[in-house]
Design a protein around this motif. Structure first.
Motif, PDB file in Angstrom:
ATOM      1  N   ASP A  54       0.824  -1.208   0.000  1.00 48.17           N
ATOM      2  CA  ASP A  54       0.000   0.000   0.000  1.00 48.17           C
ATOM      3  C   ASP A  54       0.856   1.254   0.000  1.00 48.17           C
ATOM      4  O   ASP A  54       0.429   2.307  -0.480  1.00 48.17           O
ATOM      5  CB  ASP A  54      -0.929   0.015   1.217  1.00 48.17           C
ATOM      6  N   VAL A  55       2.044   1.156   0.548  1.00 46.90           N
ATOM      7  CA  VAL A  55       2.941   2.307   0.606  1.00 46.90           C
ATOM      8  C   VAL A  55       3.712   2.447  -0.699  1.00 46.90           C
ATOM      9  O   VAL A  55       3.787   3.530  -1.276  1.00 46.90           O
ATOM     10  CB  VAL A  55       3.920   2.171   1.791  1.00 46.90           C
ATOM     11  N   LEU A  56       4.296   1.345  -1.166  1.00 47.86           N
ATOM     12  CA  LEU A  56       5.164   1.400  -2.333  1.00 47.86           C
ATOM     13  C   LEU A  56       4.496   0.969  -3.627  1.00 47.86           C
ATOM     14  O   LEU A  56       5.056   1.152  -4.697  1.00 47.86           O
ATOM     15  CB  LEU A  56       6.403   0.515  -2.110  1.00 47.86           C
ATOM     16  N   GLY A  57       3.338   0.364  -3.540  1.00 48.52           N
ATOM     17  CA  GLY A  57       2.698  -0.144  -4.742  1.00 48.52           C
ATOM     18  C   GLY A  57       3.147  -1.567  -5.017  1.00 48.52           C
ATOM     19  O   GLY A  57       4.126  -2.057  -4.460  1.00 48.52           O
ATOM     20  N   LYS A  58       2.445  -2.220  -5.877  1.00 46.34           N
ATOM     21  CA  LYS A  58       2.720  -3.634  -6.178  1.00 46.34           C
ATOM     22  C   LYS A  58       4.101  -3.837  -6.809  1.00 46.34           C
ATOM     23  O   LYS A  58       4.699  -4.873  -6.673  1.00 46.34           O
ATOM     24  CB  LYS A  58       1.640  -4.201  -7.100  1.00 46.34           C
ATOM     25  N   ASP A  59       4.601  -2.802  -7.495  1.00 44.57           N
ATOM     26  CA  ASP A  59       5.907  -2.944  -8.158  1.00 44.57           C
ATOM     27  C   ASP A  59       7.073  -2.550  -7.261  1.00 44.57           C
ATOM     28  O   ASP A  59       8.221  -2.583  -7.697  1.00 44.57           O
ATOM     29  CB  ASP A  59       5.931  -2.137  -9.451  1.00 44.57           C
ATOM     30  N   GLY A  60       6.781  -2.164  -6.028  1.00 47.98           N
ATOM     31  CA  GLY A  60       7.851  -1.801  -5.107  1.00 47.98           C
ATOM     32  C   GLY A  60       8.314  -0.356  -5.237  1.00 47.98           C
ATOM     33  O   GLY A  60       9.294   0.050  -4.616  1.00 47.98           O
ATOM     34  N   CYS A  61       7.606   0.440  -6.042  1.00 46.40           N
ATOM     35  CA  CYS A  61       7.968   1.836  -6.224  1.00 46.40           C
ATOM     36  C   CYS A  61       6.817   2.727  -5.760  1.00 46.40           C
ATOM     37  O   CYS A  61       5.659   2.431  -6.034  1.00 46.40           O
ATOM     38  CB  CYS A  61       8.240   2.131  -7.691  1.00 46.40           C
ATOM     39  N   PRO A  62       7.139   3.812  -5.065  1.00 49.65           N
ATOM     40  CA  PRO A  62       6.060   4.697  -4.632  1.00 49.65           C
ATOM     41  C   PRO A  62       5.393   5.368  -5.833  1.00 49.65           C
ATOM     42  O   PRO A  62       6.020   5.600  -6.862  1.00 49.65           O
ATOM     43  CB  PRO A  62       6.769   5.748  -3.763  1.00 49.65           C
TER      44      PRO A  62
END
Length: 73
Positions: free
Chosen positions: A63-71
């Protein structure tokens, strides 16, 4: 060459070359203020303790970084 142009050129480099540049730039920075580092360490401990006492609600990393690991921008 301005900073934006330099960044654009640097981003075209191979990952290991960018890592080398990043390491050199980081080493060129002044060391962190020990007092500020101490205060942040104390704050991190307070936050962890509050979380363990269930006084805060955790947010899933996705939820913080998104599913791809990037904000999200």
């Amino acid at each position: 060459m301005n900073v934006q142009e330099l960044i654009a050129v640097a981003l075209k480099l191979e990952p290991h070359e960018r890592a080398d540049i990043a390491a050199v730039l980081q080493a060129s920075l002044p060391p962190p203020d020990p007092e500020i580092a101490q205060l942040w360490g104390e704050e991190a401990i307070r936050r962890l303790q509050a979380h363990r006492r269930a006084e805060t609600i955790g947010i899933p990393i996705e939820d913080v970084l998104g599913k791809d690991g990037c904000p999200d921008p």
